[in-house]
Design a protein around this motif. Sequence first.
Motif, short mmCIF file in Angstrom:
data_model
loop_
_atom_site.label_atom_id
_atom_site.label_comp_id
_atom_site.label_asym_id
_atom_site.label_seq_id
_atom_site.Cartn_x
_atom_site.Cartn_y
_atom_site.Cartn_z
N SER A 22 -48.76 45.84 52.05
CA SER A 22 -47.91 45.95 53.06
C SER A 22 -46.46 44.67 53.27
CB SER A 22 -48.48 46.75 54.06
OG SER A 22 -49.06 45.01 54.36
N ASN A 23 -47.09 43.39 53.35
CA ASN A 23 -45.85 42.56 53.43
C ASN A 23 -45.39 42.34 52.11
OD1 ASN A 23 -48.13 41.22 52.42
ND2 ASN A 23 -48.08 40.15 53.57
N THR A 24 -45.11 43.01 50.97
CA THR A 24 -44.66 42.67 49.87
C THR A 24 -43.35 42.55 50.01
OG1 THR A 24 -44.57 42.95 47.82
CG2 THR A 24 -44.01 45.12 49.29
N THR A 25 -42.89 41.62 49.24
CA THR A 25 -41.36 40.60 49.14
C THR A 25 -40.44 41.01 47.59
OG1 THR A 25 -42.21 38.47 48.59
CG2 THR A 25 -41.90 38.94 50.79
N GLY A 28 -37.43 45.56 47.10
CA GLY A 28 -37.54 46.50 48.64
C GLY A 28 -37.24 47.38 48.53
N PHE A 29 -37.10 48.12 50.24
CA PHE A 29 -36.67 49.54 50.46
C PHE A 29 -35.94 50.14 51.17
CE2 PHE A 29 -41.79 48.83 49.44
CZ PHE A 29 -41.68 49.34 48.96
N ARG A 75 -48.75 61.86 54.83
CA ARG A 75 -47.56 62.40 55.84
C ARG A 75 -46.31 61.68 55.48
NH1 ARG A 75 -44.79 59.93 59.51
NH2 ARG A 75 -43.86 60.50 61.46
N LEU A 76 -45.48 62.72 54.86
CA LEU A 76 -44.49 62.20 55.06
C LEU A 76 -43.21 61.00 55.36
CD1 LEU A 76 -41.64 61.69 51.94
CD2 LEU A 76 -41.07 63.64 52.89
N ASP A 77 -43.63 59.83 55.51
CA ASP A 77 -43.30 58.94 56.59
C ASP A 77 -41.40 58.46 56.19
OD1 ASP A 77 -43.88 57.21 58.68
OD2 ASP A 77 -43.02 56.12 57.56
N GLY A 78 -40.52 59.07 55.24
CA GLY A 78 -40.03 58.43 55.19
C GLY A 78 -39.06 58.66 53.68
N PHE A 79 -37.69 58.39 53.41
CA PHE A 79 -36.63 58.23 52.18
C PHE A 79 -36.25 57.48 51.93
CE2 PHE A 79 -36.60 63.22 53.30
CZ PHE A 79 -37.70 63.70 52.40
N VAL A 80 -36.61 56.93 50.21
CA VAL A 80 -36.22 55.35 50.13
C VAL A 80 -34.61 56.02 49.08
CG1 VAL A 80 -37.59 54.17 50.72
CG2 VAL A 80 -37.55 55.52 48.47
N ASP A 81 -33.62 55.22 49.24
CA ASP A 81 -32.46 55.58 47.75
C ASP A 81 -32.41 54.28 47.27
OD1 ASP A 81 -30.32 56.25 46.89
OD2 ASP A 81 -28.94 55.08 48.71
N GLU A 82 -33.29 55.24 45.78
CA GLU A 82 -32.76 54.02 44.90
C GLU A 82 -31.92 54.40 43.30
OE1 GLU A 82 -36.69 53.64 43.58
OE2 GLU A 82 -36.92 52.29 44.88
N PRO A 83 -31.66 53.92 42.83
CA PRO A 83 -30.48 54.22 41.44
C PRO A 83 -30.72 55.16 40.80
CG PRO A 83 -30.88 51.53 41.67
CD PRO A 83 -31.65 52.42 42.52
N LEU A 84 -32.96 54.87 40.02
CA LEU A 84 -32.59 55.08 39.30
C LEU A 84 -34.08 56.10 39.62
CD1 LEU A 84 -32.06 52.75 36.39
CD2 LEU A 84 -30.88 54.68 36.31
N GLY A 85 -34.63 57.39 39.48
CA GLY A 85 -35.71 57.90 39.58
C GLY A 85 -36.13 58.88 41.10
N THR A 86 -36.67 59.12 40.88
CA THR A 86 -37.46 59.42 42.45
C THR A 86 -39.04 59.33 42.49
OG1 THR A 86 -35.53 61.32 42.51
CG2 THR A 86 -37.25 61.75 43.97
#
Length: 282
Positions: A22-25, A28-29, A75-86
């Motif tokens: 949960s605290n990974t560095t 990034g998201f 539960r879907l808690d949110g969306f992330v924006d990434e250049p490759l893949g879903t």
Amino acid sequence: MTPVTVAADGDSYSTTLTGLPSNTTMHGFRDPGGDSRQLPINGVLAGAPLAAKLGVHVGDILTVTMAFGAPQQQRLDGFVDEPLGTARYATDTTARALGGLGPNGYLLRFDSDVDRNALRTNIAELPCVIAYTDTHALESQVDKFLGLLWIFIAVMLVLGATLAFTVIYVTMTVNLAERTTELATLRAAGISVRRLTAAPAIENLTATLLAVPFGLAAGIATAWAFLRSFTSDMFDIDLVIGAISALLAVAAVVAAAAMSQLPAGRLVQRIDVARVVRERAR
């Protein structure tokens, strides 16, 4: 990391689920708005294209089926924006609770001065290492794939510039040709060639400047639609146009309009005043 199938309202999508501390560095998201966020304690994050694929929104309940696992609700808690893949992301605790099978992975951060090729060889030879991916190598491979796109863009720019200059040049030439009688009459009245050349040039450049905002808006809309045609659940390509790009486009159009005025002086000088006056008298 494990393959999963996500379902909602009768639609499904196959992707992967990655569980991280949960605290990974190490990863990034970023949400579609560009803000950074953390992994949710409960629930999952999903790539932004999943919203269109399944018609879901933040807060919806998804049916998640892991590889060789039983369907579970998350539960879907949110969306992330990434250049490759879903892909989908969750805490390692949530990922393990969902069950299923999948290999463990390690995210490694190297110093800038290390020999990445040597590290790749050493790590790949370790026991139980199935695959190794270097983000720098992945970026280089993507750049190679995009090489054809850059060539296509360059060809489009050359053809677009040529077409724009041709259209403007022909329009300006026809405009002067249609006003031959008017120009000849003014020359016969004693108006200098310089004034006769300057007047249509000012009119044409003014018309060009007035049309620039509409053309710029249409160009941006066309570029956006063109790039969106390449966007899919695997690639997310956004249109980013800076002020310099817009100014260069405007400068190119105005320069093309200005260059198209050069034949005006020669056209005015070549007018046979006597012949035009005789034709008008008939």
